[in-house]
Scaffold this motif. Structure first.
Motif, mmCIF file in Angstrom:
data_model
loop_
_atom_site.group_PDB
_atom_site.id
_atom_site.type_symbol
_atom_site.label_atom_id
_atom_site.label_comp_id
_atom_site.label_asym_id
_atom_site.label_seq_id
_atom_site.Cartn_x
_atom_site.Cartn_y
_atom_site.Cartn_z
ATOM 1 N N CYS A 25 -4.607 0.106 -0.259
ATOM 2 C CA CYS A 25 -5.322 -1.425 0.413
ATOM 3 C C CYS A 25 -6.666 -0.768 0.909
ATOM 4 N N CYS A 79 0.947 -1.256 0.156
ATOM 5 C CA CYS A 79 -0.089 -0.161 0.203
ATOM 6 C C CYS A 79 0.778 1.215 -0.164
ATOM 7 N N SER A 82 1.434 -1.486 4.169
ATOM 8 C CA SER A 82 1.361 -2.888 4.604
ATOM 9 C C SER A 82 0.941 -3.498 3.014
ATOM 10 N N CYS A 128 -0.023 3.191 3.553
ATOM 11 C CA CYS A 128 0.115 2.752 4.994
ATOM 12 C C CYS A 128 1.568 1.694 4.948
ATOM 13 N N CYS A 131 -7.149 1.210 4.136
ATOM 14 C CA CYS A 131 -6.984 2.841 4.092
ATOM 15 C C CYS A 131 -8.196 3.435 3.363
HETATM 16 ZN ZN LIG Z 1 -3.057 1.090 3.373
#
Ligand SMILES: [Zn+2]
Length: 213
Positions: free
Chosen positions: A31, A15, A20, A18, A34
């Motif tokens: 993602c 992502c 991840s 963020c 988010c």
């Molecule tokens: Zn994210």
């Protein structure tokens, strides 16, 4: 190949907001967590006065996930992310549309160079994602010679890089128009477009911005 794996839901992406890892079915940039985290910002500051604009509404501040989203849509040319952002702001935008009850909804045009390199107008795709019916009213004037060739009446309607599509000039008369744009910074674009519309007899111009810088 990555595209196909994404469609099949097999590709892992990181992502851009963020950091991840996630599996994105339609796009591999931001993602779902988010995307689902963005919320309208309250209380929004509406002190900036926009000439020729009767009222305006802003979804959020240009920071955090919302900033990552807008930047990613523009720089990665992601139509599916633009559709996702439209879905995310849908409820807030529709609240304003129902309050205003505009006759038509439109968006600023990209200049031709941007349009060719991106291949689509991102605000148009955000509107599609929010299930908003829209109409393209404007054109960009990127080259100087054509302006000189316009007659006086048309030249007045072509204010600083923008003009209303000729065949729609009569159509906007007496209409209440909502312009949706991604970013409010100085407000110069929206004021030019609002001026153009008011100068050909629009009844009111209102604006909706996804983020304020
Ligand atoms: Zn994210």
């Amino acid at each position: 190949m990555i595209g196909l794996l994404q469609i099949l839901g097999l590709a892992e992406s990181v992502c851009l907001s963020c950091g991840s890892s996630f599996v994105g079915k339609s796009q591999g940039f931001i993602c779902d967590a988010c995307l689902e985290s963005i919320k309208p910002y309250h209380p929004m500051d509406y002190d900036l006065k926009l000439d020729y604009v009767f009222s305006y509404r802003i979804y959020g501040l240009y920071e955090g996930v919302l900033k990552h989203l807008i930047r990613t849509i523009k720089f990665q040319n992601s139509k599916s992310l633009a559709l996702s952002l439209g879905k995310a702001i849908k409820e807030h935008l529709w609240e304003y549309i129902e309050e205003l009850d505009p006759d038509l909804i439109t968006f600023p045009p990209l200049n031709l160079r941007r349009f060719w390199s991106r291949g689509f107008n991102h605000v148009e795709y955000i509107l599609k994602g929010a299930d908003v019916p829209y109409m393209g009213l404007f054109r960009r004037i990127d080259f100087s010679p054509p302006l000189a060739r316009l007659n006086k009446e048309k030249r007045e309607k072509a204010v600083m890089g923008y003009r209303i599509i000729d065949s729609l000039i009569d159509f906007v008369e007496d209409k209440k128009i909502l312009i949706v744009d991604d970013l409010l910074t100085t407000g110069s674009t929206i004021q030019r477009l609002a001026y153009l519309l008011m100068s050909v007899g629009a009844k009111e111009v209102h604006a909706y911005f996804i983020a304020k810088d």
